[in-house]
Design an enzyme around this catalytic site. Structure first.
Site, PDB file in Angstrom:
ATOM      1  N   PRO A   2      80.127 -28.332  29.151  1.00 36.62           N
ATOM      2  CG  PRO A   2      82.227 -27.707  29.996  1.00 36.62           C
ATOM      3  CD  PRO A   2      81.756 -28.208  28.867  1.00 36.62           C
ATOM      4  CD  GLU A   3      74.879 -26.387  28.734  1.00 41.40           C
ATOM      5  OE1 GLU A   3      74.706 -25.428  28.376  1.00 41.40           O
ATOM      6  OE2 GLU A   3      74.613 -27.363  28.077  1.00 41.40           O
ATOM      7  CG  HIS A  95      92.698 -36.890  25.877  1.00 45.16           C
ATOM      8  ND1 HIS A  95      92.499 -37.265  24.722  1.00 45.16           N
ATOM      9  CD2 HIS A  95      92.570 -37.805  26.738  1.00 45.16           C
ATOM     10  CE1 HIS A  95      91.994 -38.632  24.640  1.00 45.16           C
ATOM     11  NE2 HIS A  95      91.920 -39.034  25.950  1.00 45.16           N
ATOM     12  NE  ARG A 113      82.681 -36.935  25.546  1.00 44.59           N
ATOM     13  CZ  ARG A 113      81.529 -36.953  25.995  1.00 44.59           C
ATOM     14  NH1 ARG A 113      80.490 -36.613  25.250  1.00 44.59           N
ATOM     15  NH2 ARG A 113      81.156 -37.868  27.235  1.00 44.59           N
ATOM     16  NE  ARG A 158      61.318 -18.967  19.252  1.00 45.70           N
ATOM     17  CZ  ARG A 158      62.344 -19.485  19.444  1.00 45.70           C
ATOM     18  NH1 ARG A 158      62.776 -20.814  19.893  1.00 45.70           N
ATOM     19  NH2 ARG A 158      63.427 -18.841  19.145  1.00 45.70           N
TER      20      ARG A 158
END
Length: 277
Positions: A2-3, A95, A113, A158
């Protein structure tokens, strides 16, 4: 994933249930995720009162206090983690790696994971900012100091394409792949444009686009692209209203051109060549 939006939605979901609760115990079933879970949490945390639930980037910070002591439980959901409240007698599933035991329920952390993080930072809440995982984080895009002037100065150094630069968490946190594509679409800026070639005026447009995109994602409950779910088991729906993300070959919703998909820094980028320059 997730962000930032998904983590903020998680924070908003768990904070009302956690605030003011006393920790009764800790269960650790997987001693190591991305990092080792401190085994001392079993002894340290019981008796602590939860006084705040904050977010820094994609990290959840649960501030705790007891008898002159304080500390912060640092949690990162990794790529597939989630937090949910369960009854005290619900058996763990395969999990389910960590339980924070509360007076009437359990906050349970699952991570198929095992790329999440559960750590402890002793000291007052401000001490969490000095933790090595937190100290390297960039600016919060929803904070007041994320301005056109700041972004223009940061991008001027950049020369890489702007989309990967926006996703650099050392510069600005939480703008993941889907939100970088959508923000640039809202701003009408090509993801191929060099970051240093974006004017101060267009940086202002991009700042507004980033804020609008993240705010819309939070309001929609985030994006459920893979296995992300809310603390109540529900799914986010921002991906359904996306303007370009995952719409390769379809008409642009703004100009009618064809949405393209390319690879940048190993990630899929979606954009409309007709209206993003």
């Amino acid at each position: 994933m997730p962000e930032l939006p998904e983590v903020e939605v998680c924070r908003l979901g768990i904070a009302p249930e956690l605030m003011g609760q006393q920790i009764r115990g800790v269960v650790i079933r997987a001693p190591k995720l991305r990092h080792e879970i401190p085994p001392g949490l079993r002894d340290w945390l019981p008796g602590y009162l939860i006084v705040d639930v904050r977010r820094r980037g994609k990290y959840l910070l649960i501030d705790c206090r007891r008898e002159g002591l304080s500390g912060t439980l640092i949690i990162h959901l990794g790529m597939s983690g989630n937090l949910r409240f369960v009854p005290p007698d619900l058996p763990p599933e395969k999990h389910d790696h960590f339980d924070l035991m509360l007076p009437t329920q359990i906050l349970r952390f699952a991570d198929p994971r095992r790329f999440g993080v559960i750590l402890w930072q002793p000291g007052p809440p401000a001490a969490a900012a000095a933790h090595p995982l937190i100290a390297v984080l960039g600016l919060e895009p929803l904070a007041d100091d994320f301005t056109a002037d700041w972004l223009h100065a940061a991008l001027s150094r950049r020369n890489a394409p702007v989309k990967p630069v926006l996703m650099d968490g050392h510069l600005v946190v939480g703008i993941g792949n889907i939100y970088a594509s959508e923000s640039l679409f809202r701003a009408g800026i090509s993801p191929l444009r060099s970051a240093s070639r974006i004017s101060r005026l267009r940086c202002g447009v991009l700042v507004d686009a980033v804020r609008a995109t993240l705010s819309a994602a939070i309001a929609a409950g985030g994006s459920s692209i893979r296995d992300y779910v809310h603390s109540d088991g529900g799914a986010g729906c921002f991906q359904i209203q996306a303007g370009v993300y995952d719409r390769a070959g379809q008409p642009c919703l703004r100009c009618g051109g064809v949405v393209r998909q390319i690879r940048q820094a190993g990630r899929s980028t979606y954009y409309c060549p007709g209206c993003q320059h």
